[in-house]
Design a protein around this motif. Structure first.
Motif, PDB file in Angstrom:
ATOM      1  N   ILE A   1     -32.135  74.001  -9.685  1.00 10.96           N
ATOM      2  CA  ILE A   1     -32.752  72.772  -9.175  1.00 10.96           C
ATOM      3  C   ILE A   1     -33.244  72.934  -7.741  1.00 10.96           C
ATOM      4  O   ILE A   1     -34.343  72.488  -7.381  1.00 10.96           O
ATOM      5  CB  ILE A   1     -31.750  71.599  -9.249  1.00 10.96           C
ATOM      6  CG1 ILE A   1     -31.386  71.285 -10.705  1.00 10.96           C
ATOM      7  CG2 ILE A   1     -32.294  70.357  -8.540  1.00 10.96           C
ATOM      8  CD1 ILE A   1     -32.511  70.714 -11.523  1.00 10.96           C
ATOM      9  N   ILE A   2     -32.454  73.584  -6.884  1.00 12.92           N
ATOM     10  CA  ILE A   2     -32.770  73.590  -5.449  1.00 12.92           C
ATOM     11  C   ILE A   2     -33.403  74.887  -4.955  1.00 12.92           C
ATOM     12  O   ILE A   2     -33.747  74.990  -3.770  1.00 12.92           O
ATOM     13  CB  ILE A   2     -31.495  73.302  -4.618  1.00 12.92           C
ATOM     14  CG1 ILE A   2     -30.430  74.381  -4.844  1.00 12.92           C
ATOM     15  CG2 ILE A   2     -30.957  71.928  -4.951  1.00 12.92           C
ATOM     16  CD1 ILE A   2     -29.158  74.181  -4.032  1.00 12.92           C
TER      17      ILE A   2
ATOM     18  N   LYS B   1     -29.878  67.269 -21.723  1.00  6.93           N
ATOM     19  CA  LYS B   1     -30.734  66.514 -20.814  1.00  6.93           C
ATOM     20  C   LYS B   1     -29.916  65.605 -19.904  1.00  6.93           C
ATOM     21  O   LYS B   1     -30.176  65.502 -18.709  1.00  6.93           O
ATOM     22  CB  LYS B   1     -31.745  65.687 -21.622  1.00  6.93           C
ATOM     23  CG  LYS B   1     -32.751  64.934 -20.761  1.00  6.93           C
ATOM     24  CD  LYS B   1     -33.756  64.196 -21.634  1.00  6.93           C
ATOM     25  CE  LYS B   1     -34.764  63.439 -20.762  1.00  6.93           C
ATOM     26  NZ  LYS B   1     -35.766  62.713 -21.590  1.00  6.93           N
ATOM     27  N   LYS B   2     -28.911  64.944 -20.466  1.00  3.33           N
ATOM     28  CA  LYS B   2     -28.056  64.059 -19.676  1.00  3.33           C
ATOM     29  C   LYS B   2     -27.284  64.842 -18.623  1.00  3.33           C
ATOM     30  O   LYS B   2     -27.114  64.395 -17.476  1.00  3.33           O
ATOM     31  CB  LYS B   2     -27.091  63.310 -20.595  1.00  3.33           C
ATOM     32  CG  LYS B   2     -26.212  62.301 -19.867  1.00  3.33           C
ATOM     33  CD  LYS B   2     -25.308  61.565 -20.844  1.00  3.33           C
ATOM     34  CE  LYS B   2     -24.439  60.551 -20.103  1.00  3.33           C
ATOM     35  NZ  LYS B   2     -23.534  59.815 -21.045  1.00  3.33           N
ATOM     36  N   GLN B   3     -26.797  66.029 -18.988  1.00  2.00           N
ATOM     37  CA  GLN B   3     -26.051  66.852 -18.033  1.00  2.00           C
ATOM     38  C   GLN B   3     -26.953  67.338 -16.908  1.00  2.00           C
ATOM     39  O   GLN B   3     -26.514  67.449 -15.758  1.00  2.00           O
ATOM     40  CB  GLN B   3     -25.419  68.034 -18.767  1.00  2.00           C
ATOM     41  CG  GLN B   3     -24.248  67.640 -19.663  1.00  2.00           C
ATOM     42  CD  GLN B   3     -23.769  68.770 -20.549  1.00  2.00           C
ATOM     43  OE1 GLN B   3     -24.543  69.662 -20.937  1.00  2.00           O
ATOM     44  NE2 GLN B   3     -22.482  68.761 -20.889  1.00  2.00           N
ATOM     45  N   TRP B   4     -28.224  67.625 -17.221  1.00  2.00           N
ATOM     46  CA  TRP B   4     -29.163  68.043 -16.176  1.00  2.00           C
ATOM     47  C   TRP B   4     -29.320  66.964 -15.121  1.00  2.00           C
ATOM     48  O   TRP B   4     -29.507  67.273 -13.932  1.00  2.00           O
ATOM     49  CB  TRP B   4     -30.533  68.377 -16.784  1.00  2.00           C
ATOM     50  CG  TRP B   4     -30.672  69.791 -17.220  1.00  2.00           C
ATOM     51  CD1 TRP B   4     -30.894  70.252 -18.487  1.00  2.00           C
ATOM     52  CD2 TRP B   4     -30.605  70.962 -16.389  1.00  2.00           C
ATOM     53  NE1 TRP B   4     -30.955  71.619 -18.504  1.00  2.00           N
ATOM     54  CE2 TRP B   4     -30.790  72.086 -17.229  1.00  2.00           C
ATOM     55  CE3 TRP B   4     -30.407  71.171 -15.023  1.00  2.00           C
ATOM     56  CZ2 TRP B   4     -30.778  73.388 -16.746  1.00  2.00           C
ATOM     57  CZ3 TRP B   4     -30.386  72.464 -14.534  1.00  2.00           C
ATOM     58  CH2 TRP B   4     -30.578  73.556 -15.386  1.00  2.00           C
TER      59      TRP B   4
ATOM     60  N   MET C   1     -28.165  68.377  -5.065  1.00  2.00           N
ATOM     61  CA  MET C   1     -28.716  67.876  -3.803  1.00  2.00           C
ATOM     62  C   MET C   1     -27.611  67.448  -2.830  1.00  2.00           C
ATOM     63  O   MET C   1     -27.613  67.845  -1.662  1.00  2.00           O
ATOM     64  CB  MET C   1     -29.657  66.703  -4.076  1.00  2.00           C
ATOM     65  CG  MET C   1     -30.909  67.074  -4.866  1.00  2.00           C
ATOM     66  SD  MET C   1     -31.874  68.427  -4.095  1.00  2.00           S
ATOM     67  CE  MET C   1     -32.347  67.660  -2.541  1.00  2.00           C
ATOM     68  N   ILE C   2     -26.660  66.633  -3.316  1.00  2.00           N
ATOM     69  CA  ILE C   2     -25.663  66.071  -2.389  1.00  2.00           C
ATOM     70  C   ILE C   2     -24.487  67.001  -2.145  1.00  2.00           C
ATOM     71  O   ILE C   2     -23.786  66.869  -1.140  1.00  2.00           O
ATOM     72  CB  ILE C   2     -25.146  64.707  -2.886  1.00  2.00           C
ATOM     73  CG1 ILE C   2     -24.374  64.865  -4.202  1.00  2.00           C
ATOM     74  CG2 ILE C   2     -26.286  63.715  -3.034  1.00  2.00           C
ATOM     75  CD1 ILE C   2     -23.730  63.566  -4.682  1.00  2.00           C
ATOM     76  N   GLY C   3     -24.278  67.965  -3.066  1.00  2.00           N
ATOM     77  CA  GLY C   3     -23.124  68.848  -2.926  1.00  2.00           C
ATOM     78  C   GLY C   3     -23.460  70.239  -2.430  1.00  2.00           C
ATOM     79  O   GLY C   3     -22.556  71.009  -2.083  1.00  2.00           O
ATOM     80  N   THR C   4     -24.767  70.578  -2.372  1.00  2.00           N
ATOM     81  CA  THR C   4     -25.152  71.929  -1.953  1.00  2.00           C
ATOM     82  C   THR C   4     -26.345  71.927  -1.001  1.00  2.00           C
ATOM     83  O   THR C   4     -26.255  72.439   0.120  1.00  2.00           O
ATOM     84  CB  THR C   4     -25.491  72.799  -3.182  1.00  2.00           C
ATOM     85  OG1 THR C   4     -24.359  72.869  -4.049  1.00  2.00           O
ATOM     86  CG2 THR C   4     -25.860  74.213  -2.748  1.00  2.00           C
TER      87      THR C   4
END
Length: 289
Positions: free
Chosen positions: A188-189, A62-65, A73-76
C-alpha cells in the motif's frame, strides 16, 4: 504453555530490535533529512518483504485490504516520518521513553473506539503515565534549551497511530498471517514513499554518494527494525492481547538509553523519574486484577 513461552521470547527480541532503532535513525540523519530517512526506511523494508511475503498476498480478501490499508498509513507510513523529525530535534533516548505511551493509548483507543473494557486501576495507570510524559517533555525542554521539545508531540501522535494499529489488527485481522499483513502494508505505502523520496531530490547522484553510511544504517533499520520486527509484532498480537503486545515498550527504553549513553547523550534524574512514571503507568494498565 507454548504460546506463553513464545510471546515472551518474541517480546524480548522486539525490545532489542526496536530499542536499537532509535540510534539507527539518529545515525541515518547525519547525511539525510527526516523525509528521506522516513521514505527510504519504507522502501528498503518493502523490498525486503516483497522477496519473502509476496506469494501470500492472493489470500487477502477485499474487506481485509481495507483494514490493511488503514494500518499501513497510521501504523507505518506516518510514524516513519514523525519519528525521523523527532529524533532530529531531541535525544533518541527521550524519544524511546515517550514511545512508551503506546500501551496507554492502546487502552484508551481500545476502550473508546473498539469496545474493549478496562478497570479503574488501568485508568489510574493511564493518568500516571500521561503525567510522566508531560513532566518528561517540560523537564527536557528546561534541561536542554538547545533542543526543540515541541517535536516530542510528534512521538505522542505516532503512539496514538500505533494504538489504533494494534486494536485494528486484533479486532479485524486476527485471522490473517502476520507476514501477509505486513507485506500488504508495504504494498500500500511503497509507491507513495517513492513519490515522497523523489520529491526531495534524493536521486541526485551527489546526494547518494555522500550518504553511503546513512544508507547502511537505514538498511539495518529496515530489514531488522521494520520488516522482521513488524512481522514478529503482528504475530505477538495474534498470540497475546493488544496490551501485552504494546508492553514491549517497557523494555525498549532500556536498550535505547544504553545506545544513547554510548553515543554521548545525557539523562538527568528528573528525566529518569518521568520515565519511571510512564512505565509505572504502563504496568498498571497491564494489571487486570
Amino acid at each position: 504453555m507454548g504460546n506463553i513461552r513464545s510471546r515472551w521470547i518474541i517480546l524480548i527480541i522486539l525490545a532489542i530490535i526496536w530499542g536499537s532503532s532509535f540510534i539507527l535513525i539518529k545515525k541515518a540523519l547525519i547525511h539525510l533529512d527526516p523525509v528521506q530517512v522516513g521514505a527510504l526506511r519504507i522502501i528498503f523494508t518493502g523490498l525486503t518483504l516483497f522477496a519473502v511475503g509476496f506469494k501470500k498476498i492472493p489470500t487477502v480478501t477485499k474487506k481485509q485490504w481495507y483494514y490493511i490499508a488503514i494500518t499501513a498509513m497510521i501504523g507505518t507510513f506516518i510514524p516513519a516520518f514523525l519519528f525521523s523529525f523527532a529524533v532530529q530535534k531531541i535525544d533518541s533516548s527521550i524519544v524511546s521513553i515517550l514511545n512508551s505511551l503506546t500501551p496507554l493509548n492502546t487502552l484508551l483507543v481500545g476502550s473508546f473506539f473498539f469496545g474493549f473494557s478496562f478497570i479503574r486501576k488501568q485508568l489510574i495507570g493511564v493518568v500516571i503515565g500521561l503525567i510522566g510524559a508531560l513532566f518528561l517533555i517540560l523537564k527536557g525542554a528546561d534541561l536542554n534549551p538547545d533542543q526543540n521539545y515541541l517535536y516530542a508531540l510528534l512521538v505522542v501522535i505516532a503512539s496514538i497511530g500505533y494504538a489504533f494499529n494494534v486494536n485494528i489488527l486484533k479486532k479485524h485481522l486476527d485471522d490473517l498471517n502476520a507476514l501477509t499483513i505486513v507485506t500488504g502494508n508495504f504494498i500500500i505505502i511503497f509507491i507513495p514513499a517513492l513519490i515522497v523520496l523523489y520529491s526531495t531530490g534524493f536521486f541526485n547522484m551527489t546526494t547518494i554518494s555522500n550518504a553511503e553510511s546513512s544508507l547502511l544504517y537505514l538498511v539495518l533499520l529496515s530489514v531488522f527494525g521494520t520488516a522482521m520486527a513488524k512481522t514478529l509484532f503482528n504475530k505477538l498480537i495474534q498470540i497475546s492481547s493488544p496490551i501485552f503486545s504494546s508492553s514491549v515498550t517497557y523494555l525498549i527504553p532500556i536498550v535505547a538509553i544504553f545506545w544513547g549513553v554510548l553515543d554521548g547523550e545525557k539523562l538527568y534524574l528528573g528525566q529518569f523519574l518521568a520515565g519511571f512514571l510512564i512505565l509505572l503507568g504502563v504496568y498498571l494498565t497491564n494489571k487486570k486484577k
